[in-house]
Design a protein around this motif. Structure first.
Motif, PDB file in Angstrom:
ATOM      1  N   ASP A  50       0.826  -1.210   0.000  1.00  0.00           N
ATOM      2  CA  ASP A  50       0.000   0.000   0.000  1.00  0.00           C
ATOM      3  C   ASP A  50       0.860   1.260   0.000  1.00  0.00           C
ATOM      4  O   ASP A  50       0.506   2.266  -0.639  1.00  0.00           O
ATOM      5  N   SER A  51       1.975   1.211   0.698  1.00  0.00           N
ATOM      6  CA  SER A  51       2.831   2.402   0.818  1.00  0.00           C
ATOM      7  C   SER A  51       3.519   2.756  -0.491  1.00  0.00           C
ATOM      8  O   SER A  51       4.020   3.872  -0.647  1.00  0.00           O
ATOM      9  N   LEU A  52       3.535   1.830  -1.438  1.00  0.00           N
ATOM     10  CA  LEU A  52       4.162   2.107  -2.735  1.00  0.00           C
ATOM     11  C   LEU A  52       3.231   2.874  -3.673  1.00  0.00           C
ATOM     12  O   LEU A  52       3.682   3.400  -4.700  1.00  0.00           O
ATOM     13  N   GLY A  53       1.947   2.946  -3.329  1.00  0.00           N
ATOM     14  CA  GLY A  53       0.966   3.559  -4.224  1.00  0.00           C
ATOM     15  C   GLY A  53       1.367   4.896  -4.814  1.00  0.00           C
ATOM     16  O   GLY A  53       1.294   5.097  -6.038  1.00  0.00           O
ATOM     17  N   PRO A  54       1.808   5.863  -3.995  1.00  0.00           N
ATOM     18  CA  PRO A  54       2.137   7.187  -4.546  1.00  0.00           C
ATOM     19  C   PRO A  54       3.334   7.202  -5.485  1.00  0.00           C
ATOM     20  O   PRO A  54       3.561   8.213  -6.167  1.00  0.00           O
ATOM     21  N   TRP A  55       4.089   6.125  -5.534  1.00  0.00           N
ATOM     22  CA  TRP A  55       5.339   6.138  -6.285  1.00  0.00           C
ATOM     23  C   TRP A  55       5.245   5.431  -7.635  1.00  0.00           C
ATOM     24  O   TRP A  55       6.225   5.371  -8.375  1.00  0.00           O
ATOM     25  N   PHE A  56       4.067   4.912  -7.968  1.00  0.00           N
ATOM     26  CA  PHE A  56       3.867   4.322  -9.287  1.00  0.00           C
ATOM     27  C   PHE A  56       3.767   5.434 -10.339  1.00  0.00           C
ATOM     28  O   PHE A  56       3.173   6.486 -10.085  1.00  0.00           O
ATOM     29  N   THR A  57       4.327   5.196 -11.510  1.00  0.00           N
ATOM     30  CA  THR A  57       4.133   6.119 -12.627  1.00  0.00           C
ATOM     31  C   THR A  57       2.689   5.998 -13.119  1.00  0.00           C
ATOM     32  O   THR A  57       2.002   5.010 -12.803  1.00  0.00           O
TER      33      THR A  57
END
Length: 641
Positions: A50-57
């Motif tokens: 979940d914490s990776l969400g903002p870092w997806f292109t």
């Protein structure tokens, strides 16, 4: 009911727990030692993903995490973030037989990446590493992701993965990336090369050195890669190849079982892996071979022991603020610390920690999740284990749970290429589960150095002499000098006999364990002993028993992965007279009180030429006799002494 991050009140000053991490209440009936259950593992996996969400292109094809980039460039770093987190997502999807949110997210990125947003696979490119993760992830989540793709989208992925076929990889664990990549192609009816698969699997036979141990490529390359690569990928391949793997599966299972007999001693009672080798930012990836032992029914450990070990490892890092306050895995160990990383590591690299979640492939009803936790060897007794294959002597103490790796065999050096480049994570005499090496050019901790006008000498290629029982010995060259060290384990004490043979006029310096903390450790010296003590009473001591003139403590700042303030006790022989000189010391790393003066009085040492007789009060009834090799052992093939 939810529990706040375990150990949050114990986090060092300046550290904050990850805000979104909510764990199930500890189950002390099922998991009396760690409190962790399958639900805990799922909760940590969900938080990481979940914490990776903002870092997806926008396309979902890359995860562009903040931080120092690798030498491979931003596009490859973004692919790395996707691929390594996809492996975790695949395990998570399989764990509950589907997760629509994860499937949608990673399917969208898979199609966009394979269609052109990912760098194509070229010989020996970093993309091969990440493609292997994607191939494994597609296999393990196949029913919920791959099988639901339409034909054209499947073909895009096949076309991208086909860069493996007939290509070249680096001649080490990378051979296995090609193996699993092409085995996935074979499993979906796409073109592949059986020759590539067979030659990769055949090649690792050249690196099998016995007792369950491989070396990672030619040379003496022994570290966590043996577990999270050399045993992991063959095991994953057998899951992909099905019945075609039956013959090799027996071999791989037998080797893994034997490896785990040793590897169980590489983890402290608090779950901390020994801090040795490269790519340490992968952290709980070190749990992978223990889970694989369960998956292949090839483990000497019981299901309860396996969960106790693996959950202990996960809890160790969670208790020390991993993931960080953003929910991200940083480049470091307990905290962001770039000096512990290699230049090939980018901000997505730590997500190889996904390998440590391999146990989620075991169903909820498997005994590894339903049996009560059981004690590990170090939970019950002190441990001394000789590992001749990698050249390790493991020393574990039950009362403080610390594991120490006495290194007389792993130097990460290719054979026949002279002396290897200096590497802090291979060139020390000892490593442990509670300490890390000082990352400075002027080596001092767990090192014997000649200090003169030309600076401080390094430990080069390790020439083995013996590893047996409670002893290990090796030597190395420094110009015209020869330095030999023999280690003898007596309880929590390591007695080190050091033979320096060469030109005179230099100072001989010998350091013990470096301890590090948020606060500066206490330091005390007197005569020929020195001691450093951390606030939690972790203590490092060196005591000169023969031949040393004085002692001291070296303080460091921002030079250690375990904290900003570090301290290393050391001994000095001021003026080497030339020729052979035998020095003897006691080295201790303990979580309990150490009395240096009493230690010096308790150990009696008699030195006669190359012979040293050691008697310790409260130790073995018979004296320990050490006869130094002194140059009598023939050099290894291709070397001269």
């Amino acid at each position: 009911m939810e529990e706040r991050l375990p150990g949050a009140d114990r986090l060092p000053v300046g550290r904050r727990p990850s805000e979104g991490l909510r764990l199930p209440a500890p189950d002390r009936a099922l998991s009396s030692r760690t409190g962790y259950t399958r639900g805990t593992w799922l909760a940590v996996a969900d938080h990481l993903l979940d914490s990776l969400g903002p870092w997806f292109t926008p396309s979902g094809a890359q995860v562009r995490l903040p931080g120092r980039g690798s030498w491979s460039g931003a596009d490859c770093d973004g692919l790395e973030g996707y691929a390594r987190s996809f492996l975790l997502a695949a395990f998570r999807i399989a764990a509950t037989e589907g997760d629509d949110r994860l499937v949608e997210r990673y399917t969208r990125g898979l199609i966009a990446g394979a269609a052109g947003e990912w760098p194509r696979l070229t010989p020996c490119s970093q993309q091969m590493v990440e493609a292997a993760a994607i191939a494994v992830g597609l296999h393990e989540s196949r029913a919920w992701l791959w099988d639901r793709l339409d034909g054209p989208d499947q073909q895009k992925v096949v076309d991208w993965l086909s860069g493996f076929v007939g290509s070249k990889t680096w001649d080490n664990n990378w051979r296995l990336f090609q193996v699993v990549g092409e085995q996935f192609l074979a499993s979906v009816g796409a073109p592949y090369s059986q020759d590539d698969i067979d030659s990769g699997l055949d090649r690792i036979e050249d690196w099998y050195v016995g007792d369950g141990w491989y070396t990672d490529g030619d040379g003496q390359n022994f570290d966590h890669y043996i577990g999270w690569a050399m045993h992991l990928y063959p095991g994953l391949w057998t899951r992909m190849a099905g019945t075609a793997a039956d013959e090799r599966l027996t071999v791989y299972g037998d080797r893994l079982r034997r490896f785990l007999e040793d590897a169980v001693h590489l983890v402290g009672a608090d779950g901390a892996p020994v801090h040795q080798g490269r790519s340490l930012c992968y952290r709980m990836a070190a749990a992978a071979p223990y889970w694989m032992g369960m998956l292949l029914d090839a483990s000497p450990l019981t299901p309860g022991q396996t969960r106790r070990l693996c959950s202990g490892m996960l809890r160790h890092f969670v208790d020390h603020g991993v993931p960080d306050e953003r929910g991200l895995l940083s480049l470091g160990w307990h905290h962001h610390f770039l000096p512990v990383t290699q230049s090939y590591s980018g901000p997505g690299s730590p997500y190889w920690a996904s390998k440590g979640f391999l146990g989620l492939l075991l169903p909820a009803e498997h005994p590894v999740w339903t049996d009560r936790e059981e004690a590990l060897p170090i939970d019950e007794d002190d441990q001394v284990r000789a590992m001749p294959a990698p050249g390790f002597l493991l020393q574990g103490t039950r009362h403080d749970g610390i594991v120490r790796l006495l290194n007389h065999g792993s130097d990460h050096a290719a054979p026949g290429e002279g002396e290897p480049p200096a590497d802090h994570h291979y060139d020390r005499l000892a490593y442990s589960s509670r300490t890390g090496p000082e990352l400075t050019a002027d080596r001092i901790d767990n090192h014997v150095a000649l200090v003169g006008p030309d600076g401080t000498s390094q430990r080069g290629r390790i020439r083995r002499i013996a590893v047996d029982g409670r002893r290990a010995a090796s030597w190395w060259k420094v110009g015209a000098s020869r330095i030999e060290v023999a280690s003898v384990v007596l309880g929590r004490v390591e007695v080190r006999c050091v033979l320096v043979d060469g030109p005179g006029g230099v100072t001989i310096r010998h350091g013990g364990y470096a301890i590090a903390d948020q606060q500066r450790p206490e330091a005390t010296t007197a005569g020929t002993w020195a001691q450093t003590v951390r606030t939690d009473r972790l203590t490092s001591v060196v005591v000169g028993l023969h031949g040393y003139d004085e002692a001291g403590v070296r303080l460091g700042l921002d030079t250690n992965a375990f904290g900003p303030h570090s301290a290393t006790p050391y001994l000095v022989r001021r003026e080497h007279p030339g020729g052979p000189v035998l020095l003897v010391s006691a080295v201790v790393l303990s979580g309990d009180t150490v009395w240096p003066e009493a230690l010096a009085e308790a150990i009696e040492v008699e030195v006669d030429g190359l012979r040293c007789v050691i008697r310790m009060a409260g130790g073995p009834e018979e004296a320990e006799e050490v006869v130094m090799d002194g140059g009598g052992t023939p050099a290894a093939a291709g070397e001269t002494s």
